[in-house]
Design an enzyme around this catalytic site. Structure first.
Site, PDB file in Angstrom:
ATOM      1  CG  ASP A  36      -1.686  -5.120  -0.458  1.00 26.61           C
ATOM      2  OD1 ASP A  36      -1.362  -4.874   0.718  1.00 26.61           O
ATOM      3  OD2 ASP A  36      -0.979  -4.834  -1.441  1.00 26.61           O
ATOM      4  CG  MET A  69      -4.915  -3.373   4.700  1.00 22.33           C
ATOM      5  SD  MET A  69      -4.427  -2.730   3.088  1.00 22.33           S
ATOM      6  CE  MET A  69      -3.948  -4.269   2.318  1.00 22.33           C
ATOM      7  CG  MET A 138      -0.263   0.907   6.606  1.00 29.05           C
ATOM      8  SD  MET A 138       0.152  -0.212   5.254  1.00 29.05           S
ATOM      9  CE  MET A 138      -0.386   0.718   3.815  1.00 29.05           C
ATOM     10  N   GLY A 143      -5.594   0.992   1.239  1.00 28.71           N
ATOM     11  CA  GLY A 143      -6.792   0.858   0.404  1.00 28.71           C
ATOM     12  C   GLY A 143      -6.504   0.798  -1.080  1.00 28.71           C
ATOM     13  N   GLY A 145      -3.321   1.123  -4.394  1.00 33.44           N
ATOM     14  CA  GLY A 145      -1.946   1.278  -4.845  1.00 33.44           C
ATOM     15  C   GLY A 145      -1.765   2.656  -5.471  1.00 33.44           C
ATOM     16  N   GLY A 146      -0.517   3.020  -5.678  1.00 35.71           N
ATOM     17  CA  GLY A 146      -0.220   4.239  -6.431  1.00 35.71           C
ATOM     18  C   GLY A 146      -0.474   5.548  -5.716  1.00 35.71           C
ATOM     19  N   GLY A 177       3.647   1.632   0.898  1.00 36.60           N
ATOM     20  CA  GLY A 177       2.902   2.758   0.342  1.00 36.60           C
ATOM     21  C   GLY A 177       3.808   3.828  -0.227  1.00 36.60           C
ATOM     22  N   GLY A 178       3.764   3.974  -1.540  1.00 39.49           N
ATOM     23  CA  GLY A 178       4.535   5.038  -2.187  1.00 39.49           C
ATOM     24  C   GLY A 178       6.032   4.818  -2.157  1.00 39.49           C
ATOM     25  N   GLY A 198       4.431  -1.643  -4.919  1.00 35.73           N
ATOM     26  CA  GLY A 198       3.415  -2.118  -5.864  1.00 35.73           C
ATOM     27  C   GLY A 198       3.620  -1.505  -7.229  1.00 35.73           C
ATOM     28  CB  SER A 199       2.498   1.708  -8.685  1.00 35.80           C
ATOM     29  OG  SER A 199       2.796   2.443  -7.533  1.00 35.80           O
TER      30      SER A 199
HETATM   31  C1  DX5 Z   1      -2.087  -0.151   0.021  1.00 34.05           C
HETATM   32  C2  DX5 Z   1      -1.445  -1.504   0.055  1.00 34.05           C
HETATM   33  C3  DX5 Z   1      -0.130  -1.511  -0.578  1.00 34.05           C
HETATM   34  C4  DX5 Z   1      -0.107  -1.118  -2.032  1.00 34.05           C
HETATM   35  C5  DX5 Z   1       1.162  -0.354  -2.245  1.00 34.05           C
HETATM   36  O1  DX5 Z   1      -3.195  -0.139   0.824  1.00 34.05           O
HETATM   37  O2  DX5 Z   1      -1.320  -1.981   1.370  1.00 34.05           O
HETATM   38  O3  DX5 Z   1       0.558  -2.753  -0.380  1.00 34.05           O
HETATM   39  O4  DX5 Z   1      -0.164  -2.193  -2.931  1.00 34.05           O
HETATM   40  O5  DX5 Z   1       1.150   0.185  -3.513  1.00 34.05           O
HETATM   41  P1  DX5 Z   1       2.191   1.301  -3.970  1.00 34.05           P
HETATM   42  O6  DX5 Z   1       3.554   0.711  -3.787  1.00 34.05           O
HETATM   43  O7  DX5 Z   1       1.821   1.526  -5.405  1.00 34.05           O
HETATM   44  O8  DX5 Z   1       1.953   2.492  -3.102  1.00 34.05           O
HETATM   45 ZN    ZN Z   2       0.033  -3.751   1.697  1.00 30.86          ZN
END
Ligand code: DX5
Ligand code: ZN
Length: 222
Positions: A36, A69, A138, A143, A145-146, A177-178, A198-199
């Site tokens: 990212d 981004m 998205m 912006g 994670g989590g 995302g999520g 991510g998380s």
């Molecule tokens: C958010 C990023 C994602 C982020 C996802 O802006 O583009 O790639 O790391 O994180 P999780 O999976 O924790 O929502």
């Molecule tokens: Zn991303």
């Protein structure tokens, strides 16, 4: 079994030991690495640039999926290609010359993706979808994670999947995302094939088990 790909997002990794984190997800069965890139302008956060992507490149064989981004993404495409990106997505909301930018990515030997924010409608892809290899939908506002998964976006994924079928184009749907074992079945049923997490992966002590939990959650889907 549904053919999905899991792309752990390095944003939730321990930045003091990225080499170890990359080796951990590679050994644990990741398909891609999601990186990212944020500029503090298009999104309200700052993360990594091409130098870190290049350093990470030497640490794993996994393909690199760079999610830009950033404002004026076209200015930085070449730098990310040179850093070793295998897939690059740029935000439709940030790029007035989308087709040209996507072609630059393809000419550089990488897969070209169009990323769209939760409030950007599927219809806005109507022309550009012909020029890309994947759409990154998205499921949170980019912006951080989590954040919490925005469920109404599922209908949009379904709509984009239908558009892809009708056009007969070879375009994958990636979601970001999520995503976790609870939300993965919803997006896969709607047509997503590449799942960024991510998380749900790096936030867990056992990354292999975390990825298996996501895969197992969608096993019953077709
Ligand atoms: C958010 C990023 C994602 C982020 C996802 O802006 O583009 O790639 O790391 O994180 P999780 O999976 O924790 O929502
Ligand atoms: Zn991303």
């Amino acid at each position: 079994m549904t053919n999905i790909q899991i792309a752990p997002s390095l944003l939730s990794a321990d930045f003091s030991k990225l080499g170890d984190e990359l080796r951990d997800i590679e050994a644990g069965g990741a398909d891609l690495v999601h990186l990212d890139v944020m500029d503090g302008h298009f999104v309200p956060n700052l993360t990594i640039g091409p130098a870190i992507v290049k350093s990470c490149r030497a640490q794993t064989k996994l393909p690199f999926d760079c999610h830009l981004m950033i404002s004026e993404p076209q200015r930085y495409i070449d730098a990310f290609l040179k850093a070793g990106a295998n897939m690059i997505s740029i935000h439709q909301e940030a790029e007035p010359h989308l087709q040209r930018a996507l072609q630059m990515i393809r000419d550089g030997g990488a897969k070209a993706g169009i990323a769209i924010n939760p409030a950007t409608p599927a219809e806005s892809l109507s022309t550009a979808i012909e020029f890309c290899d994947f759409v990154l939908v998205m499921t949170v506002n980019p912006g951080f994670g989590g954040q919490k998964f925005i469920e109404p976006v599922v209908g949009k994924i379904r709509h984009i999947a239908q558009m892809i079928r009708e056009r007969g184009v070879a375009v994958d749907i990636e979601v970001d995302g999520g995503i976790d074992a609870a939300t993965a079945p919803l997006v896969v049923a709607a047509g997503a094939r590449i799942l960024v997490a991510g998380s749900a992966v790096f936030g867990q002590p056992d990354r292999r088990a975390a990825m298996e939990a996501i895969r197992n959650s969608v096993v019953a889907q077709t």
